[in-house]
Design a protein around this motif. Structure first.
Motif, PDB file in Angstrom:
ATOM      1  N   LEU A 146       0.723  -1.389  -0.011  1.00 48.97           N
ATOM      2  CA  LEU A 146      -0.127  -0.029   0.227  1.00 48.97           C
ATOM      3  C   LEU A 146       0.919   1.331   0.059  1.00 48.97           C
ATOM      4  N   ALA A 147       2.191   1.199   0.193  1.00 47.55           N
ATOM      5  CA  ALA A 147       2.748   2.276   0.708  1.00 47.55           C
ATOM      6  C   ALA A 147       4.067   2.490  -0.453  1.00 47.55           C
ATOM      7  N   THR A 148       4.629   3.777  -0.749  1.00 47.41           N
ATOM      8  CA  THR A 148       5.539   4.254  -1.369  1.00 47.41           C
ATOM      9  C   THR A 148       6.729   4.545  -0.312  1.00 47.41           C
ATOM     10  N   ASP A 149       8.009   4.803  -0.783  1.00 48.83           N
ATOM     11  CA  ASP A 149       8.952   5.097  -0.304  1.00 48.83           C
ATOM     12  C   ASP A 149       9.002   6.454   0.375  1.00 48.83           C
ATOM     13  N   THR A 150       8.062   7.432  -0.251  1.00 44.36           N
ATOM     14  CA  THR A 150       8.253   8.810  -0.175  1.00 44.36           C
ATOM     15  C   THR A 150       7.044   9.206   0.903  1.00 44.36           C
ATOM     16  N   ASP A 151       6.193   8.454   1.307  1.00 43.73           N
ATOM     17  CA  ASP A 151       4.910   8.660   1.970  1.00 43.73           C
ATOM     18  C   ASP A 151       5.222   9.097   3.496  1.00 43.73           C
ATOM     19  N   PHE A 152       4.304  10.003   3.898  1.00 39.22           N
ATOM     20  CA  PHE A 152       4.473  10.508   5.482  1.00 39.22           C
ATOM     21  C   PHE A 152       4.592   9.573   6.116  1.00 39.22           C
ATOM     22  N   VAL A 153       3.704   8.490   5.970  1.00 36.86           N
ATOM     23  CA  VAL A 153       3.783   7.233   6.876  1.00 36.86           C
ATOM     24  C   VAL A 153       3.558   5.967   5.986  1.00 36.86           C
ATOM     25  N   SER A 154       4.749   5.201   6.366  1.00 37.62           N
ATOM     26  CA  SER A 154       4.715   3.826   5.600  1.00 37.62           C
ATOM     27  C   SER A 154       3.642   3.107   6.050  1.00 37.62           C
ATOM     28  N   LEU A 155       2.724   2.625   5.183  1.00 35.13           N
ATOM     29  CA  LEU A 155       1.729   1.749   5.600  1.00 35.13           C
ATOM     30  C   LEU A 155       2.341   0.265   5.469  1.00 35.13           C
ATOM     31  N   PRO A 156       1.899  -0.580   6.310  1.00 36.71           N
ATOM     32  CA  PRO A 156       2.515  -1.974   6.246  1.00 36.71           C
ATOM     33  C   PRO A 156       1.915  -2.873   4.971  1.00 36.71           C
ATOM     34  N   ASP A 157       2.561  -3.728   4.458  1.00 34.17           N
ATOM     35  CA  ASP A 157       2.250  -4.559   3.399  1.00 34.17           C
ATOM     36  C   ASP A 157       1.106  -5.464   3.959  1.00 34.17           C
ATOM     37  N   ILE A 158       0.110  -5.787   3.428  1.00 32.45           N
ATOM     38  CA  ILE A 158      -0.878  -6.910   3.474  1.00 32.45           C
ATOM     39  C   ILE A 158      -0.650  -8.103   3.091  1.00 32.45           C
ATOM     40  N   VAL A 159      -0.350  -9.310   3.770  1.00 31.12           N
ATOM     41  CA  VAL A 159       0.089 -10.362   3.428  1.00 31.12           C
ATOM     42  C   VAL A 159      -1.155 -11.481   3.690  1.00 31.12           C
ATOM     43  N   VAL A 160      -1.685 -12.427   2.857  1.00 27.43           N
ATOM     44  CA  VAL A 160      -2.649 -12.929   2.931  1.00 27.43           C
ATOM     45  C   VAL A 160      -2.701 -14.388   2.199  1.00 27.43           C
ATOM     46  N   PRO A 161      -3.480 -15.473   2.755  1.00 26.50           N
ATOM     47  CA  PRO A 161      -3.129 -16.693   2.118  1.00 26.50           C
ATOM     48  C   PRO A 161      -3.868 -16.570   0.809  1.00 26.50           C
ATOM     49  N   SER A 162      -3.095 -17.126  -0.309  1.00 28.70           N
ATOM     50  CA  SER A 162      -4.035 -16.740  -1.659  1.00 28.70           C
ATOM     51  C   SER A 162      -5.234 -17.605  -1.735  1.00 28.70           C
ATOM     52  N   GLY A 163      -5.391 -18.878  -1.423  1.00 22.02           N
ATOM     53  CA  GLY A 163      -6.600 -19.811  -1.623  1.00 22.02           C
ATOM     54  C   GLY A 163      -7.766 -19.431  -0.647  1.00 22.02           C
ATOM     55  N   PRO A 164      -7.374 -19.289   0.802  1.00 19.39           N
ATOM     56  CA  PRO A 164      -8.575 -19.271   1.643  1.00 19.39           C
ATOM     57  C   PRO A 164      -9.208 -17.679   1.379  1.00 19.39           C
ATOM     58  N   THR A 165      -8.214 -16.725   1.238  1.00 23.36           N
ATOM     59  CA  THR A 165      -8.611 -15.235   0.949  1.00 23.36           C
ATOM     60  C   THR A 165      -9.667 -15.354  -0.279  1.00 23.36           C
ATOM     61  N   ALA A 166      -9.135 -15.958  -1.171  1.00 23.57           N
ATOM     62  CA  ALA A 166      -9.946 -16.044  -2.540  1.00 23.57           C
ATOM     63  C   ALA A 166     -11.443 -16.582  -2.172  1.00 23.57           C
ATOM     64  N   TRP A 167     -11.346 -17.927  -1.537  1.00 27.80           N
ATOM     65  CA  TRP A 167     -12.615 -18.332  -1.325  1.00 27.80           C
ATOM     66  C   TRP A 167     -13.562 -17.613  -0.280  1.00 27.80           C
ATOM     67  N   ILE A 168     -12.857 -16.661   0.811  1.00 24.17           N
ATOM     68  CA  ILE A 168     -13.705 -15.983   1.503  1.00 24.17           C
ATOM     69  C   ILE A 168     -14.310 -15.013   0.711  1.00 24.17           C
ATOM     70  N   MET A 169     -13.684 -14.188  -0.291  1.00 23.09           N
ATOM     71  CA  MET A 169     -14.254 -13.301  -1.089  1.00 23.09           C
ATOM     72  C   MET A 169     -15.444 -14.031  -2.109  1.00 23.09           C
ATOM     73  N   VAL A 170     -15.280 -15.243  -2.614  1.00 26.00           N
ATOM     74  CA  VAL A 170     -16.381 -15.876  -3.223  1.00 26.00           C
ATOM     75  C   VAL A 170     -17.686 -15.921  -2.181  1.00 26.00           C
ATOM     76  N   VAL A 171     -17.382 -16.318  -1.095  1.00 26.51           N
ATOM     77  CA  VAL A 171     -18.456 -16.381  -0.082  1.00 26.51           C
ATOM     78  C   VAL A 171     -19.356 -14.849   0.079  1.00 26.51           C
ATOM     79  N   VAL A 172     -18.371 -13.774   0.155  1.00 29.90           N
ATOM     80  CA  VAL A 172     -18.987 -12.610   0.314  1.00 29.90           C
ATOM     81  C   VAL A 172     -19.799 -12.153  -1.010  1.00 29.90           C
ATOM     82  N   CYS A 173     -19.169 -12.586  -2.104  1.00 26.37           N
ATOM     83  CA  CYS A 173     -19.668 -12.222  -3.296  1.00 26.37           C
ATOM     84  C   CYS A 173     -21.140 -12.883  -3.373  1.00 26.37           C
ATOM     85  N   LEU A 174     -21.274 -14.177  -2.877  1.00 23.98           N
ATOM     86  CA  LEU A 174     -22.453 -14.900  -3.073  1.00 23.98           C
ATOM     87  C   LEU A 174     -23.459 -14.374  -2.105  1.00 23.98           C
TER      88      LEU A 174
END
Length: 434
Positions: A60-88
């Protein structure tokens, strides 16, 4: 003395009544659940056939931002399936509202789009990193000609003139911008020339469509073909032999806005762009304000909805249409400057790639409203940029599918999501003044 009135209603968000669609009669309320269901099931099928393991990183961030936002790391498969449930779940809510003859609120398709895209990106970029700033910032940059073209289309059709010639205005604008910027050494001079070139195409459109009552769609298509042939001939006979002097313009550089450009996430996306993007922000705001909040805008909408009534109260219908279509052409021409002064430094044959037709689709998708048309153009720009981002990541999505993604979204948007969309009543109808 009679007057023309067109006041916004309290529930229309400040828009004129002709932009308000009664929910119970909106075909989109019935189509929306079908389309959401197809997309959700499509994503589920993709995950079942080619599930991925590993993690996906969203930066989410670049090197020149006021505040460096942390990266968001998610498990690929489970996250995708959770989003499918939300879509349904969102699809089920849309079905419930459809069966209950209730209005479909905007948060349903917006929430579905976000959830679907998060799920898709989590799957497509497994063991990779998605730079959100590059994804969204690049979408804005690629949407520049589409937004300019869409604004030109909205203005023309609000005045009752179908502007099929948007692609010709973009292409001639790119041509004029390249030559003028090369001769003067100033991209700003090229930008002015692009506006003039777009207005010239609009003038020819107005001459045949408004004065001589020729079918506006036919005139627009012919103008597009004419501009393609003219620019191809000039490129081969004039620009190619004199490329150093006539086709070597300076490009618009990126100009970060102090302070605003350093705001985390928002700053790099919106305020580290080229000057042409900042011009676009101003023009979108001016067109939206003028069309609904000024006497000029009232007259434009009057001649597009009921020209005879407008003529009765003293509005010069054809003069108003001429002035509006010239302004629309100039705005569309500005979008052409993107191709030769931002995207690449110089003009090439047919370099718009049919962007004018995508802009026209944004006009319809946006229901002839400048803000909605702008958002639709941004959606198409996002689709174009997504294809490049996933190609760099080595996504398993076939490259052929990514190349056609912007056009697939265009078809879905115009044929399905927009529902029942009513153009101005006199759109495309010539007016013979008494």
């Amino acid at each position: 003395m009679s007057t023309v009135t067109d006041q916004p209603t309290p529930d229309s968000g400040g828009l004129a009544p002709d932009t308000v669609v009664t929910p119970t009669k909106n075909a989109g309320a019935r189509k929306l659940p079908i389309i959401l269901g197809v997309l959700a099931l499509g994503l589920a099928v993709v995950l079942l056939r080619a599930g991925h393991s590993g993690d996906t990183t969203f930066r989410l961030a670049t090197d020149t931002d006021f505040v460096s936002l942390p990266d968001i790391v998610v498990p690929s498969g489970p996250t995708a399936w959770i989003m499918v449930v939300v879509c349904l779940a969102l699809t089920a809510e849309a079905v419930r509202r459809m069966l209950g003859h209730l209005r479909q609120p905007m948060w349903i398709p917006v929430g579905f789009a976000v959830a679907w895209m998060v799920g898709f990106l989590s799957w497509a970029a497994a063991d990779g990193r998605i730079l959100i700033v590059s994804l969204l910032g690049g979408a804005i940059a690629l949407a520049i000609p589409l937004v300019f073209g869409a604004l030109g289309g909205v203005l023309g059709e609000r005045a009752g003139v179908v502007n099929i010639a948007i692609d010709g205005q973009l292409l001639l604008g790119a041509f004029a911008a390249a030559i003028t910027a090369s001769l003067t050494g100033s991209p700003w001079a090229g930008l002015v020339a692009a506006a003039v070139a777009g207005a010239l195409v609009a003038l020819v459109l107005g001459l045949f469509a408004i004065t001589y009552f020729v079918d506006q769609v036919i005139v627009g298509v012919v103008l597009n073909v004419l501009v393609v042939g003219l620019t191809n001939f000039m490129f081969r006979q004039v620009l190619t032999p004199n490329a150093d002097s006539l086709n070597s313009p300076d490009r618009f550089p990126r100009v970060p806005i102090p302070v605003l450009g350093d705001i985390p996430l928002v700053g790099p996306i919106f305020f580290r762009q080229t000057a042409l993007v900042y011009v676009l922000y101003i023009i979108v705001a001016l067109v939206a304000w003028a069309l609904y909040r000024t006497r000029w805008g009232l007259r434009v909408r009057a001649v597009g909805e009921h020209p005879k009534a407008a003529d009765t109260v003293g509005i010069k219908v054809n003069r108003t249409r001429y002035r509006t279509i010239l302004l629309a052409g100039a705005i569309a021409g500005l979008g052409g400057a993107y191709f030769s002064l931002v995207s690449v430094a110089g003009f090439n044959r047919e370099m718009t790639g049919g962007a004018g037709y995508i802009a026209l689709a944004a006009v319809i998708f946006g229901k002839w409203d400048p803000i909605r048309a702008t958002l639709a153009a941004l959606l198409f720009g996002f689709a174009s940029n997504l294809q490049g981002v996933l190609s760099v990541l080595g996504s398993p999505v076939p490259s052929q599918f990514m190349l056609m993604l912007p056009y697939v979204i265009t078809i879905f948007a115009v044929a399905g999501l927009v529902g029942r969309s009513r153009p101005p009543a006199a759109d495309g109808v010539p007016y013979k003044q008494q």
